[in-house]
Design a protein around this motif. Sequence first.
Motif, PDB file in Angstrom:
ATOM      1  N   THR A  56     -30.439  57.408 -15.027  1.00 19.49           N
ATOM      2  CA  THR A  56     -29.054  57.194 -15.450  1.00 19.49           C
ATOM      3  C   THR A  56     -28.076  57.329 -14.296  1.00 19.49           C
ATOM      4  OG1 THR A  56     -29.669  58.072 -17.609  1.00 19.49           O
ATOM      5  CG2 THR A  56     -27.334  57.892 -17.165  1.00 19.49           C
ATOM      6  N   THR A  57     -28.445  58.079 -13.260  1.00 21.96           N
ATOM      7  CA  THR A  57     -27.536  58.307 -12.129  1.00 21.96           C
ATOM      8  C   THR A  57     -27.983  57.610 -10.853  1.00 21.96           C
ATOM      9  OG1 THR A  57     -28.688  60.298 -11.357  1.00 21.96           O
ATOM     10  CG2 THR A  57     -26.993  60.598 -13.062  1.00 21.96           C
ATOM     11  N   ARG A  58     -29.048  56.816 -10.925  1.00 20.02           N
ATOM     12  CA  ARG A  58     -29.623  56.198  -9.726  1.00 20.02           C
ATOM     13  C   ARG A  58     -29.914  57.257  -8.666  1.00 20.02           C
ATOM     14  NH1 ARG A  58     -26.605  50.276  -8.790  1.00 20.02           N
ATOM     15  NH2 ARG A  58     -27.315  49.376 -10.764  1.00 20.02           N
ATOM     16  N   HIS A  59     -30.655  58.253  -9.091  1.00 15.48           N
ATOM     17  CA  HIS A  59     -31.016  59.374  -8.209  1.00 15.48           C
ATOM     18  C   HIS A  59     -29.772  60.064  -7.648  1.00 15.48           C
ATOM     19  CE1 HIS A  59     -35.337  58.306  -8.160  1.00 15.48           C
ATOM     20  NE2 HIS A  59     -34.876  57.074  -8.285  1.00 15.48           N
ATOM     21  N   GLY A  60     -28.694  60.079  -8.413  1.00 13.90           N
ATOM     22  CA  GLY A  60     -27.461  60.731  -8.009  1.00 13.90           C
ATOM     23  C   GLY A  60     -26.498  59.827  -7.276  1.00 13.90           C
ATOM     24  N   ALA A  61     -26.962  58.661  -6.821  1.00 14.84           N
ATOM     25  CA  ALA A  61     -26.111  57.786  -6.010  1.00 14.84           C
ATOM     26  C   ALA A  61     -24.996  57.143  -6.818  1.00 14.84           C
ATOM     27  CB  ALA A  61     -26.970  56.698  -5.361  1.00 14.84           C
ATOM     28  N   LEU A  62     -25.137  57.083  -8.143  1.00 15.19           N
ATOM     29  CA  LEU A  62     -24.113  56.432  -8.958  1.00 15.19           C
ATOM     30  C   LEU A  62     -22.902  57.320  -9.189  1.00 15.19           C
ATOM     31  CD1 LEU A  62     -23.805  53.683 -10.351  1.00 15.19           C
ATOM     32  CD2 LEU A  62     -24.686  54.710 -12.438  1.00 15.19           C
ATOM     33  N   LEU A  63     -23.044  58.616  -8.973  1.00 18.04           N
ATOM     34  CA  LEU A  63     -21.918  59.530  -9.151  1.00 18.04           C
ATOM     35  C   LEU A  63     -21.245  59.774  -7.810  1.00 18.04           C
ATOM     36  CD1 LEU A  63     -23.555  62.165 -11.542  1.00 18.04           C
ATOM     37  CD2 LEU A  63     -22.398  60.022 -12.118  1.00 18.04           C
ATOM     38  N   GLY A  64     -19.928  59.604  -7.773  1.00 16.38           N
ATOM     39  CA  GLY A  64     -19.201  59.825  -6.532  1.00 16.38           C
ATOM     40  C   GLY A  64     -19.364  61.261  -6.038  1.00 16.38           C
ATOM     41  N   PRO A  65     -19.355  61.485  -4.742  1.00 14.22           N
ATOM     42  CA  PRO A  65     -19.580  62.835  -4.204  1.00 14.22           C
ATOM     43  C   PRO A  65     -18.530  63.847  -4.622  1.00 14.22           C
ATOM     44  CG  PRO A  65     -18.836  61.321  -2.480  1.00 14.22           C
ATOM     45  CD  PRO A  65     -19.146  60.487  -3.678  1.00 14.22           C
ATOM     46  N   PRO A  90     -23.617  45.003 -11.485  1.00 12.07           N
ATOM     47  CA  PRO A  90     -22.807  45.376 -10.311  1.00 12.07           C
ATOM     48  C   PRO A  90     -21.391  45.813 -10.682  1.00 12.07           C
ATOM     49  CG  PRO A  90     -24.092  43.413  -9.832  1.00 12.07           C
ATOM     50  CD  PRO A  90     -24.288  43.703 -11.298  1.00 12.07           C
ATOM     51  N   ALA A  91     -20.759  45.120 -11.618  1.00  9.79           N
ATOM     52  CA  ALA A  91     -19.385  45.473 -11.999  1.00  9.79           C
ATOM     53  C   ALA A  91     -19.344  46.840 -12.669  1.00  9.79           C
ATOM     54  CB  ALA A  91     -18.800  44.409 -12.924  1.00  9.79           C
ATOM     55  N   ALA A  92     -20.309  47.115 -13.532  1.00 13.33           N
ATOM     56  CA  ALA A  92     -20.345  48.415 -14.202  1.00 13.33           C
ATOM     57  C   ALA A  92     -20.642  49.530 -13.211  1.00 13.33           C
ATOM     58  CB  ALA A  92     -21.388  48.390 -15.309  1.00 13.33           C
ATOM     59  N   ALA A  93     -21.611  49.318 -12.336  1.00 11.95           N
ATOM     60  CA  ALA A  93     -21.986  50.354 -11.368  1.00 11.95           C
ATOM     61  C   ALA A  93     -20.825  50.703 -10.453  1.00 11.95           C
ATOM     62  CB  ALA A  93     -23.190  49.887 -10.551  1.00 11.95           C
ATOM     63  N   ALA A  94     -20.058  49.698 -10.053  1.00 11.54           N
ATOM     64  CA  ALA A  94     -18.930  49.953  -9.154  1.00 11.54           C
ATOM     65  C   ALA A  94     -17.890  50.850  -9.816  1.00 11.54           C
ATOM     66  CB  ALA A  94     -18.293  48.625  -8.738  1.00 11.54           C
ATOM     67  N   ARG A  95     -17.630  50.625 -11.083  1.00  9.70           N
ATOM     68  CA  ARG A  95     -16.612  51.444 -11.764  1.00  9.70           C
ATOM     69  C   ARG A  95     -17.107  52.862 -12.035  1.00  9.70           C
ATOM     70  NH1 ARG A  95     -15.464  46.683 -11.544  1.00  9.70           N
ATOM     71  NH2 ARG A  95     -13.360  45.865 -11.779  1.00  9.70           N
ATOM     72  N   ILE A  96     -18.375  53.009 -12.346  1.00 11.72           N
ATOM     73  CA  ILE A  96     -18.901  54.361 -12.543  1.00 11.72           C
ATOM     74  C   ILE A  96     -18.880  55.127 -11.230  1.00 11.72           C
ATOM     75  CG2 ILE A  96     -20.945  55.681 -13.204  1.00 11.72           C
ATOM     76  CD1 ILE A  96     -21.663  53.315 -15.065  1.00 11.72           C
ATOM     77  N   ALA A  97     -19.220  54.455 -10.146  1.00  5.08           N
ATOM     78  CA  ALA A  97     -19.259  55.114  -8.837  1.00  5.08           C
ATOM     79  C   ALA A  97     -17.877  55.566  -8.387  1.00  5.08           C
ATOM     80  CB  ALA A  97     -19.873  54.182  -7.799  1.00  5.08           C
ATOM     81  N   GLU A  98     -16.818  54.909  -8.878  1.00  9.61           N
ATOM     82  CA  GLU A  98     -15.453  55.256  -8.486  1.00  9.61           C
ATOM     83  C   GLU A  98     -14.814  56.273  -9.421  1.00  9.61           C
ATOM     84  OE1 GLU A  98     -13.515  51.505  -8.389  1.00  9.61           O
ATOM     85  OE2 GLU A  98     -14.597  50.797  -6.611  1.00  9.61           O
ATOM     86  N   ALA A  99     -15.548  56.729 -10.423  1.00  9.18           N
ATOM     87  CA  ALA A  99     -15.000  57.704 -11.363  1.00  9.18           C
ATOM     88  C   ALA A  99     -14.750  59.036 -10.658  1.00  9.18           C
ATOM     89  CB  ALA A  99     -15.963  57.905 -12.524  1.00  9.18           C
ATOM     90  N   ASP A 100     -13.648  59.700 -11.029  1.00  4.38           N
ATOM     91  CA  ASP A 100     -13.411  61.044 -10.484  1.00  4.38           C
ATOM     92  C   ASP A 100     -13.816  62.129 -11.473  1.00  4.38           C
ATOM     93  OD1 ASP A 100     -11.380  60.776 -12.334  1.00  4.38           O
ATOM     94  OD2 ASP A 100      -9.754  61.295 -10.952  1.00  4.38           O
ATOM     95  N   ALA A 101     -14.249  61.711 -12.679  1.00  8.28           N
ATOM     96  CA  ALA A 101     -14.771  62.655 -13.664  1.00  8.28           C
ATOM     97  C   ALA A 101     -15.777  61.918 -14.537  1.00  8.28           C
ATOM     98  CB  ALA A 101     -13.661  63.241 -14.523  1.00  8.28           C
TER      99      ALA A 101
END
Length: 531
Positions: A272-281, A249-260
């Motif tokens: 690797t991207t959780r079907h794209g959900a792990l990358l911020g829009p 959970p801690a790792a996923a939260a930080r990846i999801a908040e990445a701007d690059a």
Amino acid sequence: MLVAEAVGRALAATGVEHFFGVVGSGNFHLTNALVAAGARFVAARHEGGAAVMADAYARTSGKLGVLTLHQGPGVTNALTGIAEAAKSRTPMVVLAADTGAAGARSNFRLDQAALAAGIGAVHERAATPASAVSDVLRAVRRARTSRRTVLVSLPLDVQAAVFSGDLAVPSSPAAVQMPDLAALAALASLLASARRPVFIAGRGARGAAAAISALADRCGALLATSAVARGLFNGSPWYLDVAGGFASPAAAARIAEADAVVAWGCSLNMWTTRHGALLGPDAAVAQVDVDPDALHTGLGVLGDAAATATAVLDLVAPSQGYRTAPLPSVRWRDVPFDDLSGDGRIDPRALSIALDDLLPAERTVSVDSGNFMGYPSMYLAVPDEAGFCFTQAFQSIGLGLATAIGAAVARPDRLPVAALGDGGFLMGIAELETVVRLGLPMVIVVYDDAAYGAEVHHFAGQDLSTVTFPDTDLAAIARGYGCAGVVVRTPADLGAVRDWLGGPRDRPLLIDAKVSAARGSWWLEEAFRGH
């Protein structure tokens, strides 16, 4: 000398040290020629296991994987393992005996070129006695320089012919693919604009950890890997461990908040991207890869990971980036959970944590597929990227034990650990004899829920009689093969594991862990979304 002998000598001259297979009449002479030239042959009990061993050996050692097969059923038996290697772009050469010119009506006749194409492998053929050695060496070069799995058809009549050609083996150093200047500038611009950059490295970034880490230090990026590259950035305080479905959970939260997000030798697939959900829009995305087909998201940079990172380093100004505060623990074992042990079953999380504490740090963890696989993959620490072997590109169960054998041959200095489900273990059980015969001091952990657990949890509430089985004493079966065996139902039962570790380790140890099936693993629901 015959062509079969010449091919064996030439392969040994390219640096082949170990090779794997099952010997039949079609590959007998070639196998013996390679052995006579100094290579070690590892005999498997099934061609499917041999293919996986060669794949895992290549992944763990960084050397070429070599597999030798009898014609016909020897080839078809190996197809699942070859498909796994091809999908993973493992540098591997498959030496497949083939029917000769007079074999049109042979029972063994196959269209090997079509088989190779169908599973994503490259096909080559030893066309004539005069060209056979050069044909095989071309396959070796292609496997090494393009990171491809190459199936070479070796007709019986060509193998049996007299060789009169040149046995000189030309050197073929791999060329480093440099990206163009425009792509480097674009990547540097993306990083200069980022405030919360994350780097995700895949298997294509093995060997590039130092260069990628230096660039991450320059621009303040956090580091993560795909599952197959787990351990690549061990020791860095900014390493988030695995991205994707296995992320804590801690790792996923930080990846999801990445701007690059920059992917290095990583395909950024659905896992690797959780079907794209792990990358911020709104996150900017770039991929660096030597394979143009892998560049499918955002900015594509065609080039070697290490060379690209080194070149961009001089184009980026120092920045604190995402490193504004120390990371919290990103280990799954530090995430609180309700222990579901009881009624003669042990929680797989409690089991994995206890094993992580017991097993020596210098280990090679190989994991089969199934509902259980997230637990050993993320709860068992690994020393580096060579300490984790994950043959999951084809999502086949039954490959784990053979994977562990290939990895153990590559790294005899480390304790081999095979983590399997009961279904996968029983599919690949023939290779338990191979483990014993080779004298491998392997720890085989079977997460035994007496079922195909993924299906049990995915189809909960329906008739599950087709995917559940009677409880079986797998430890007793293992003892019949020559292993030490222990049944584990409670943490106290692991005392036998401690005793084995403290002893001579003169035979493999199988742990039949009767795990709780009260819940599916955390990644399972997401996994079935991709089916």
